[in-house]
Structures are given as structure tokens and as C-alpha cells.
Design a protein around this motif. Structure first.
Motif, PDB file in Angstrom:
ATOM      1  N   TYR B  11       0.884  -1.170   0.000  1.00 23.63           N
ATOM      2  CA  TYR B  11       0.000   0.000   0.000  1.00 23.63           C
ATOM      3  C   TYR B  11       0.913   1.208   0.000  1.00 23.63           C
ATOM      4  CZ  TYR B  11      -4.085  -2.747   1.373  1.00 23.63           C
ATOM      5  OH  TYR B  11      -5.115  -3.625   1.413  1.00 23.63           O
ATOM      6  N   ASN B  36      -1.006  -7.194  15.936  1.00 24.57           N
ATOM      7  CA  ASN B  36      -1.882  -6.293  15.181  1.00 24.57           C
ATOM      8  C   ASN B  36      -1.113  -5.648  14.045  1.00 24.57           C
ATOM      9  OD1 ASN B  36      -3.367  -5.451  18.253  1.00 24.57           O
ATOM     10  ND2 ASN B  36      -4.383  -6.498  16.599  1.00 24.57           N
ATOM     11  N   LYS B 377       0.238   1.183  14.790  1.00 28.27           N
ATOM     12  CA  LYS B 377       1.054   1.126  13.574  1.00 28.27           C
ATOM     13  C   LYS B 377       0.429   2.010  12.526  1.00 28.27           C
ATOM     14  CE  LYS B 377       3.553  -3.088  13.785  1.00 28.27           C
ATOM     15  NZ  LYS B 377       3.018  -4.426  13.851  1.00 28.27           N
ATOM     16  N   SER B 386      -7.471   2.711   6.767  1.00 27.85           N
ATOM     17  CA  SER B 386      -6.341   1.896   6.325  1.00 27.85           C
ATOM     18  C   SER B 386      -5.671   1.184   7.491  1.00 27.85           C
ATOM     19  CB  SER B 386      -5.321   2.765   5.585  1.00 27.85           C
ATOM     20  OG  SER B 386      -4.589   3.531   6.512  1.00 27.85           O
ATOM     21  N   GLY B 390      -7.106  -4.211  14.788  1.00 22.37           N
ATOM     22  CA  GLY B 390      -6.619  -4.000  16.135  1.00 22.37           C
ATOM     23  C   GLY B 390      -6.093  -2.585  16.341  1.00 22.37           C
ATOM     24  N   ASN B 391      -5.457  -2.055  15.310  1.00 22.88           N
ATOM     25  CA  ASN B 391      -4.919  -0.698  15.440  1.00 22.88           C
ATOM     26  C   ASN B 391      -6.027   0.347  15.501  1.00 22.88           C
ATOM     27  OD1 ASN B 391      -2.061  -0.958  15.639  1.00 22.88           O
ATOM     28  ND2 ASN B 391      -2.069  -1.722  13.541  1.00 22.88           N
TER      29      ASN B 391
HETATM   30  N1  LIG Z   1      -6.248   0.143   2.574  1.00 22.99           N
HETATM   31  C1  LIG Z   1      -5.048   0.265   3.164  1.00 22.99           C
HETATM   32  N2  LIG Z   1      -4.251   1.316   2.893  1.00 22.99           N
HETATM   33  C2  LIG Z   1      -3.042   1.447   3.478  1.00 22.99           C
HETATM   34  N3  LIG Z   1      -2.520   0.573   4.364  1.00 22.99           N
HETATM   35  C3  LIG Z   1      -3.253  -0.504   4.687  1.00 22.99           C
HETATM   36  C4  LIG Z   1      -4.565  -0.714   4.112  1.00 22.99           C
HETATM   37  N4  LIG Z   1      -5.061  -1.858   4.619  1.00 22.99           N
HETATM   38  C5  LIG Z   1      -4.125  -2.336   5.464  1.00 22.99           C
HETATM   39  N5  LIG Z   1      -3.035  -1.531   5.516  1.00 22.99           N
HETATM   40  C6  LIG Z   1      -1.835  -1.735   6.325  1.00 22.99           C
HETATM   41  O1  LIG Z   1      -1.369  -3.047   6.142  1.00 22.99           O
HETATM   42  C7  LIG Z   1      -0.872  -3.591   7.344  1.00 22.99           C
HETATM   43  C8  LIG Z   1      -1.462  -4.958   7.608  1.00 22.99           C
HETATM   44  O2  LIG Z   1      -2.833  -4.845   7.899  1.00 22.99           O
HETATM   45  P1  LIG Z   1      -3.765  -6.086   8.234  1.00 22.99           P
HETATM   46  O3  LIG Z   1      -5.163  -5.565   8.294  1.00 22.99           O
HETATM   47  O4  LIG Z   1      -3.508  -7.174   7.283  1.00 22.99           O
HETATM   48  O5  LIG Z   1      -3.277  -6.504   9.697  1.00 22.99           O
HETATM   49  P2  LIG Z   1      -3.799  -7.703  10.637  1.00 22.99           P
HETATM   50  O6  LIG Z   1      -2.693  -8.664  10.753  1.00 22.99           O
HETATM   51  O7  LIG Z   1      -5.082  -8.214  10.140  1.00 22.99           O
HETATM   52  O8  LIG Z   1      -3.979  -6.963  12.038  1.00 22.99           O
HETATM   53  P3  LIG Z   1      -5.156  -7.085  13.140  1.00 22.99           P
HETATM   54  O9  LIG Z   1      -4.815  -8.221  14.010  1.00 22.99           O
HETATM   55  O10 LIG Z   1      -5.051  -5.797  13.905  1.00 22.99           O
HETATM   56  O11 LIG Z   1      -6.450  -7.208  12.432  1.00 22.99           O
HETATM   57  C9  LIG Z   1      -1.190  -2.574   8.429  1.00 22.99           C
HETATM   58  O12 LIG Z   1      -0.002  -1.902   8.770  1.00 22.99           O
HETATM   59  C10 LIG Z   1      -2.157  -1.619   7.793  1.00 22.99           C
HETATM   60  O13 LIG Z   1      -1.961  -0.314   8.261  1.00 22.99           O
END
Ligand SMILES: Nc1ncnc2c1ncn2[C@@H]1O[C@H](COP(=O)(O)OP(=O)(O)OP(=O)(O)O)[C@@H](O)[C@H]1O
Ligand SMILES: [Mg+2]
Lengths: 327, 490
Positions: B11, B36, B377, B386, B390-391
């Protein structure tokens, strides 16, 4: 007495025809999640196209087709701009409405007060011979008959068909719809256009029989805004929207009658009366909803009938109405 | 069955997935773990066709497949249950099941009803086909989604954090059905933050960290190893505790209220300074409503609420806030955060005070401070949309004022990883200790309540069943209270 009754019923049925088309068209569009605020201007513009096209060719069919084309084009423009270029639906719709109105008056100058073709009545054999019902219900023209069938047809569409289900899903939650394999933007566009086509027929109904001819004002100004309000009044249900259209038309007819009966009251009072009354009923619907929400469980039993009505009237708007979908 | 090779997803400059390899065997339950923002949801959304990958290859049963849309994923037999429910809240259960299903011009409700019955009885769920998801619990909405995916013939089922926000009972039902499905040869990928779930249910586990795979485990594994792999630096953050309750200062007096799901019987309560109170009960038993009523978000029918000597009954949200009462809703994107605004916009909204213009510089540095303190994060300019689930939750909690008098939190640690949960509670506890404020929270997890709360209130069917201090508490009593047997007061 009978004559008055016939006058009222047949007036309500004929008068509601264009509002029905416009309001049900708007319902389709809003159920798919797009508010088409250009309704009022679009009605006027398609009224003009219908009149102009049928005047030039002396063909009613071509008049109707021209109006449907106009409706389709206006809503296509609105659909593409809002769905694919993320322009605000409310802002664009509003501006488009004003623009269409001015466009209609501008091009309409050439057609002021001309004598054009008109849709003739088509009494239904046998049925039209019935007393009272015959002349009031079964002696209209084909477009009015269609407006009878329209709520049923659209209800079957939205409740029984696959396409209808896809319409509801993109209006509720386009993201979930996308996850299920629909193309939300395309589906929305199709329904906006379908709504535009119905609005076009509504416009043609004005200039080709209800208020036949063209002038400034034409006589249909403001109907579009009422249709928009009726969609909310009918809480996005085809039958309830239709009911609202009939009530509105009834108010208008009563306005005309009262004007004859009480000739010392200024005529304007009765002409504008339906509008505040419509607003009043919208407010009433709102408060019924509020009241039934806050007092569930307290006085349920005491006001049973009231609660049932309130529940019947209160259906929430499509959840994603007016919002942009960004995949 | 499924093999992912070298998956990348960028991204902008953020590498959400950075060369991930993963393979899932048929008939196994595979856990995907990680802190997260590790990239779990991103990876799963790629596998289910919801978002496009930057590069990488996906194989199903040895053949490379092109998964560029959810339909193609479904065709390949892959279906995903998303972290936030992806359904149509106002359409009926039956219509929800039918949306997106191949059919002729007219839809056949009879066939869908048949499927609903068959799969529900297979998996031990039960539904009223005419109700709508808005009136269902989160757990039931998940079950509905599972039925839908299975009725479409899905062989690989992805579940993104299915156990956050559902009750223990619903969790048992879920796990039972998952085991059954695995036995029938389905592959299941489970994203979770709960070690207990993983160790009790899963055959294999893959740990992700900063967009990469950092470890792979096969049964038997211990939660210690998994945690070590997820948080190599962080030890167990222990939650400091000393309970010195002050005087009662927040009073509910014979309060009644109702929501669409439950009617709250007349209830009188007080909260003391320096106290952390956990609300427990089956979903829809009244604890959620009480929390909202006490926080001034939902209206009460009768009774009175006051803080100290100030009456709050029927006052505006603003009046509550200016007397130091704050509320954090559980549905973070619907009620908590404003989609389309950045983090610093949110801070400016909540904290700028009574000035006409926002002070950009100050707001940004404040946002950065929140980001640091709550381990978020993101940067101050990221859109809230985005952030990982969790964040978002952490950010929502960071927006709370520093010196509230009483906080009402709905499921505050929903979707937080192990370390973040501990860190958040540490922050809250410190605040409670230093400023003598009180925290009242609801949680779907009894364990969390027993671990952090000083006092627990248990609800059943709109009635307060138990009100006790947490030390000297028998878990058996809680079980009884939850199921509706009244326990004596302390
Ligand atoms: N649409 C977006 N635009 C920019 N960055 C993104 C977008 N979607 C996710 N990210 C970034 O990608 C990274 C991974 O996100 P992801 O949602 O896959 O995490 P996760 O492992 O599912 O965490 P959680 O346990 O909090 O749900 C994060 O740093 C997030 O900020
Ligand atoms: Mg996630």
C-alpha cells in the motif's frame, strides 16, 4: 353526488399517474443506493421532449420514446458522475435538476401554446359500462392503466427476482455485495437508468395528456420534489409509495373542488395546500417512528393498534443510500 | 490443498505482505497468528479475491489459479468470513443467504430455506429465516455467513478473528462445527489472537510478523512457543494491581430501559472511585444496554442517574462529558471512528477545545504521542480506514481524555493482540490509580473480566444476577448467574 364521486375517483387516478411513475422510478434508484435529486428537472425536460417529438412527428409513440430517452440520458449522466467519478449525489442531482429545468424552458420557447397530439382514452370493454366504477376507473388511457400495474410489477421485480435481490444488496451494503460477486457500480447504474426511464414516462404523461401542451409554467413544476418526498413517506416500499401518490393526488383534487365550493377563499390557498399537508404527514411518520422506538416494552399492550401501524410505516432507508462505493 | 507462493502486497510504501509463503493441507485447521497489523487480514483478503495482490502465485490442488475477484475465489472453492460482518443487516436472513447465489431469473426461496435448514441442523445452529441480521448477535451473523459459504460448496473456509465478540457458548458451537467440517475434508484457516483457541483447535499454526512469515508450528505446540515467536522482544506484560476502592460517586437509581432486544428491570447501582467493574452475561442479556444507559448514550424510561450531587438524568451527551463521563462504543467503524478522516483529524476533533481554527502543529505532535503510547502502527496522516482492525481499536482508546471521572467501555480489547491487550489495561489501570477514576467495561470473555476487574456484575435476561468483588469469587457462581440463577449480594 355520484357525479362528484366519479369526478374525484377518476381525477385521483389520472392525476396520480405521472407522480407514480416518477416516485416509483426514484424508489428503484434509491433501493439500489443512489439518490437521484434531478427528478424535478428531469420530469420537465422529458415533458418537453415528449411534446416536441410528438409535435414534429405526430406520433405519440415517438413522443414517449423521446421522453424515456431523455430520462435515461439525464440519469446516465448522474449515474456515471456519481458512481464512477465520485461526485456527490446530492450536489450533482440538485444542480442537474435546475439545469434541466432551464434547458427545458430554453428549448421550449419554440413550442409555447402549440396544439399537439394527445393520448386518447381507451375504455375497457364491458368493465367501463359498470355504474360509477366504469367511468371512474376503467375509462382512462393506456398509460394510466400501466401506472396501476406498475407497483405490482416492481414489487414482483424487487421481491421475487434475482436482479431485484441484487438491487437491494447493493443498496444495503455494496462491499458485501461485491464479496458475493456482484458488480455494485454497474447494478446501481442500471437501476438509476431504469428509474430515469420511468421518470421520463411520467414527464410525457404530463405534456401528452394530463396537462397537455407546453407552456411556461408547464404545470408539472414541483412534482419531482413531491415524488422524492413520497419515496420517503412510502419508506421504499412500492405499494406504500403508490399509496402516497394516490393520497397526494387526492389532496390536489380536493383542492380544486374546494376552490369551486368556497370561491371567496383565495385560490392559491387550495393550490398550495397539498404541499404543507404532505410535509405534515412526513413529520407524522417520523414521530410515529420515534415514539414506537422509545416506548417499546412500556406501553406495548395499551396501544397495540398504534404500534402495529407504526411498525408498518417504519421501514429504514437502504443502509448505503447516498454513499459512494469505493472498491 | 492451498499453496501461496511469495505473495506481496504494497500500500504505497507500506509492505502489508512481503513475500509470504503458506500451504494448507486438506482436512486441517490451520491457524494464522501475528501481532496487530502483521498482515493477516491482507493475506486472507488476497486469497479470497477481495483485494488484488501486487505479486505472487496461488495454487489450489497443485494448479495455479487466478483469483482476482471474490467470484473467482468461490469458483476455486475458497470462501472467507470477514473480520467485520459482511452482510445486509436489514434484509432477511433468507435473502442474505440468497444474495449472490446462482439462480434463474426468479429466485426460489424454498430451495434456500431447505439449504438453511439442512446446514443449520448439520452444524448445530438455528435461525428464524424471517428475522434480519441487525437483530442477531455477532456470533449468529457469523454462523449465517458460514452456512452461506458452505451452501455455495466452499472447500476452504477462511475465518478472520471469528472468536472476538462472541460468547463462550457460541464459541463452543463454532468449534464443534469447525471440527466436523475438517473431518469432512474441508480446510479451515483461522485467524486469531487467542492462544487457547489455537492450541485447543488447530493442527498447524503459522505466525506472521511485519508482513513476513516468522514461524511455522505443527501439533503439538504450546502457547508459550507461539507467543515467543509473535513477540520476540516483549516478555509477558504483567498487569499491576492494587485495589483501594474509594467512595461511591456514580449512582443509578431504579433505572429501567429497553432496547429492541432486552428490557432492563429496575436496577440500582453505584460505582466507586478507583474501581474497575466488568459486566458479564450472555449476549443480549442487558449488560450492553446498562453500559449505554449509564453512559448516557441510551435513554432511560424511569429512574435517575447522578454523579456526585449533579443529576444527569435525561441530560445531553455534552453534559455527561463535561462531568467527566466518557463512552467508547464497541462497533469501532460504525460509531467510534469517522471513515475518511485521518488520525490527526480525529485528534483535532476530540481535543481542539473551543477554538475556531485547529492548531495543526500541536495536533500532529499530539497524534504522534498517542501513536507512540498506544503502539499504533500508523502515521498521523493515515486514514483510519487503512488501519488494521486492532490498530483501529487502539486508536479509539487513545482518544479518551487523560483524566476522566468514569469510563464506560464496550468490549475494549476486541481484536487486540496479546501484548496490546496487556498494554492497554496497564494504561487504564495507571489512570485509575492516579486519578481515582472508575472504569466500567463489558467483555465477551469471562477470563478477561476475571483477570482485570475488581468487581463483576452478571446479567441475565435484563436482570442483575450477581454483584461481587472478584477476589474470593468462584467461577462456578458466575456460570450459575449467567444462566439466570440469582446469587446473593456481597
Ligand atoms: N487500505 C489500506 N491502505 C493502506 N494501508 C493498509 C490498508 N489496509 C491495510 N493496511 C496496512 O497493512 C498492514 C497490515 O494490515 P492487516 O489488516 O492485514 O493486519 P492484521 O494482521 O489483520 O492486524 P489485526 O490483528 O489488527 O487485524 C497494516 O499496517 C495496515 O496499516
Ligand atoms: Mg485483521
Amino acid at each position: 353526488m355520484n357525479d362528484t364521486l366519479i369526478l374525484i375517483v377518476s381525477g385521483v387516478i389520472a392525476g396520480s399517474c405521472p407522480v407514480l411513475f416518477a416516485a416509483l422510478g426514484e424508489t428503484l434508484s434509491e433501493k439500489a443506493g443512489v439518490i437521484n435529486l434531478s427528478l424535478d428537472g428531469c420530469l420537465l425536460l422529458s415533458a418537453l421532449s415528449a411534446f416536441a417529438a410528438s409535435y414534429q412527428t405526430s406520433s405519440l409513440m415517438i413522443g414517449f420514446l423521446a421522453a424515456m430517452m431523455t430520462g435515461a440520458l439525464v440519469s446516465l449522466f448522474l449515474g456515471i458522475m456519481t458512481l464512477y467519478f465520485r461526485v456527490s449525489q446530492v450536489a450533482l442531482g440538485f444542480v442537474l435538476s435546475l439545469f434541466c429545468r432551464d434547458l427545458a424552458y430554453f428549448f421550449g420557447n419554440a413550442y409555447n401554446r402549440l396544439q399537439g397530439v394527445e393520448v386518447g382514452p381507451l375504455p375497457i370493454p364491458f368493465l367501463s359500462d359498470l355504474p360509477v366504477i366504469g367511468p371512474s376507473v376503467f375509462s382512462h388511457n393506456i398509460v394510466v392503466y400501466l401506472s396501476f400495474l406498475l407497483p405490482c410489477a416492481l414489487w414482483i421485480y424487487s421481491d421475487k427476482t434475482k436482479a431485484g435481490l441484487s438491487m437491494k444488496s447493493v443498496g444495503e451494503n455494496p462491499y458485501a455485495a461485491y464479496a458475493r460477486g456482484y458488480n455494485p457500480r454497474l447494478i446501481r447504474l442500471c437501476h438509476v437508468i431504469a428509474g430515469g426511464i420511468l421518470t421520463g414516462i411520467g414527464g410525457a404523461a404530463f405534456s401528452l395528456f394530463l396537462k397537455a401542451g407546453w407552456g411556461r409554467p408547464q404545470g408539472c413544476e414541483g412534482t419531482g420534489w413531491i415524488a422524492l418526498a413520497l419515496v420517503i413517506f412510502g419508506s421504499w416500499n412500492m405499494f406504500r409509495v403508490a399509496l402516497g401518490c394516490y393520497i397526494f393526488s387526492f389532496l390536489q383534487i380536493m383542492g380544486l373542488l374546494f376552490q369551486q365550493w368556497f370561491s371567496d377563499v383565495p385560490a392559491q390557498v387550495f393550490q398550495v395546500a397539498p404541499f404543507p399537508l404532505m410535509i405534515f404527514s412526513l413529520v407524522l411518520v417520523y414521530f410515529t417512528n420515534r415514539f414506537s422506538e422509545t416506548s417499546v416494552g412500556r406501553n406495548q399492550r395499551k396501544y397495540r393498534l398504534f404500534f402495529l401501524t407504526a411498525r408498518f410505516l417504519s421501514k429504514p432507508a437502504p443502509s448505503h443510500l447516498g454513499k459512494t462505493f469505493e472498491p | 490443498m492451498i499453496r501461496l507462493e511469495n505473495i506481496h502486497k504494497d500500500y504505497g510504501s507500506v509492505k502489508a505482505n512481503d513475500g509470504v509463503n503458506l500451504s494448507v493441507r486438506p482436512g486441517s485447521i490451520h491457524a494464522l497468528l501475528g501481532e496487530n497489523g502483521a498482515g493477516k487480514t491482507t493475506l486472507m483478503k488476497i486469497l479470497s479475491g477481495f483485494i488484488a495482490k501486487t505479486s505472487g502465485r496461488i495454487f489450489v490442488c497443485g494448479n495455479e489459479v487466478d483469483i482476482s475477484s471474490p467470484v473467482k475465489a468461490l469458483k476455486a472453492g475458497i470462501g472467507m468470513m470477514y473480520q467485520e460482518p459482511m452482510d445486509f443487516p436489514q434484509m432477511t436472513v433468507l435473502d442474505n443467504l440468497m444474495a449472490g447465489r446462482p439462480s434463474g431469473f426468479f429466485i426460489s426461496r424454498k430451495k434456500a430455506l431447505h439449504d438453511l435448514d439442512r446446514f443449520s441442523s448439520d452444524l448445530g445452529f438455528s435461525f428464524n429465516p424471517a428475522s434480519n441480521p441487525a437483530s442477531l448477535t455477532l456470533g449468529e451473523r457469523q454462523q449465517l455467513e458460514m452456512i452461506r459459504l458452505l451452501s455455495l460448496g466452499v472447500k476452504v473456509l477462511i475465518l478472520d478473528e471469528p472468536t472476538t465478540g462472541i460468547t463462550d457458548l457460541q464459541k463452543d458451537v463454532l468449534f464443534f462445527s469447525l471440527r466436523r467440517l475438517a473431518k469432512l475434508g474441508h480446510s479451515i484457516i483461522l485467524v486469531s489472537h487467542k492462544m487457547d483457541d489455537v492450541t485447543s483447535l488447530c493442527d498447524e499454526a503459522t505466525v506472521m510478523r511485519q508482513g513476513k512469515v516468522s514461524g511455522h508450528f505443527s501439533r503439538p505446540f504450546s502457547s508459550q512457543d507461539l507467543l515467543q515467536c509473535m513477540f520476540p522482544s516483549g516478555g509477558d506484560v504483567d498487569i499491576a494491581d492494587d485495589y483501594q476502592p474509594g467512595d461511591p460517586f456514580y449512582f443509578l437509581d431504579q433505572v429501567t430501559a429497553s432496547s429492541s432486544r432486552v428490557v432492563l428491570k429496575p436496577i440500582s447501582l453505584n460505582f466507586r472511585q478507583g474501581e474497575i467493574v466488568g459486566l458479564a452475561g450472555l449476549e443480549g442479556s442487558g449488560q450492553e444496554l446498562l453500559l449505554r444507559v449509564a453512559a448516557g448514550v441510551s435513554h432511560i424510561h424511569t429512574g435517575a442517574i447522578r454523579i456526585g450531587d449533579t443529576p444527569l438524568t435525561a441530560r445531553s451527551m455534552k453534559a455527561y462529558q463535561s462531568s467527566g463521563v466518557f463512552f467508547v462504543p464497541g462497533s469501532r467503524m460504525e460509531e467510534g471512528l469517522i471513515s475518511g478522516l485521518t488520525l490527526s483529524d480525529h485528534v483535532a476533533l476530540c481535543r481542539s477545545g473551543h477554538t475556531l481554527f485547529t492548531r495543526k502543529r500541536a495536533v500532529e505532535s499530539q497524534t504522534s504521542r498517542f501513536i507512540e503510547n498506544f503502539f499504533i502502527k500508523a502515521s498521523p496522516h493515515s486514514l483510519v480506514d487503512s488501519l488494521s482492525g486492532g490498530n483501529q481499536q487502539k486508536f479509539l482508546l487513545s482518544l479518551l481524555p487523560d483524566t476522566p471521572r468514569i469510563l464506560f467501555l464496550e468490549n475494549p480489547t476486541r481484536g487486540l493482540d496479546h501484548d496490546a491487550t496487556a498494554a492497554i489495561w496497564n494504561i487504564l489501570k495507571t489512570r485509575v490509580r492516579h486519578s481515582g477514576s472508575a472504569v466500567v467495561f463489558s467483555s465477551s470473555e469471562l477470563d478477561e473480566i476475571l483477570q482485570v476487574a475488581h468487581r463483576v456484575l452478571v446479567f441475565s435476561n435484563g436482570e442483575l444476577m450477581m454483584d461481587r468483588l472478584c477476589h474470593d469469587l468462584d467461577p462456578h457462581d458466575i456460570g450459575q448467574a449467567v444462566s439466570g440463577i440469582k446469587q446473593t449480594k456481597y
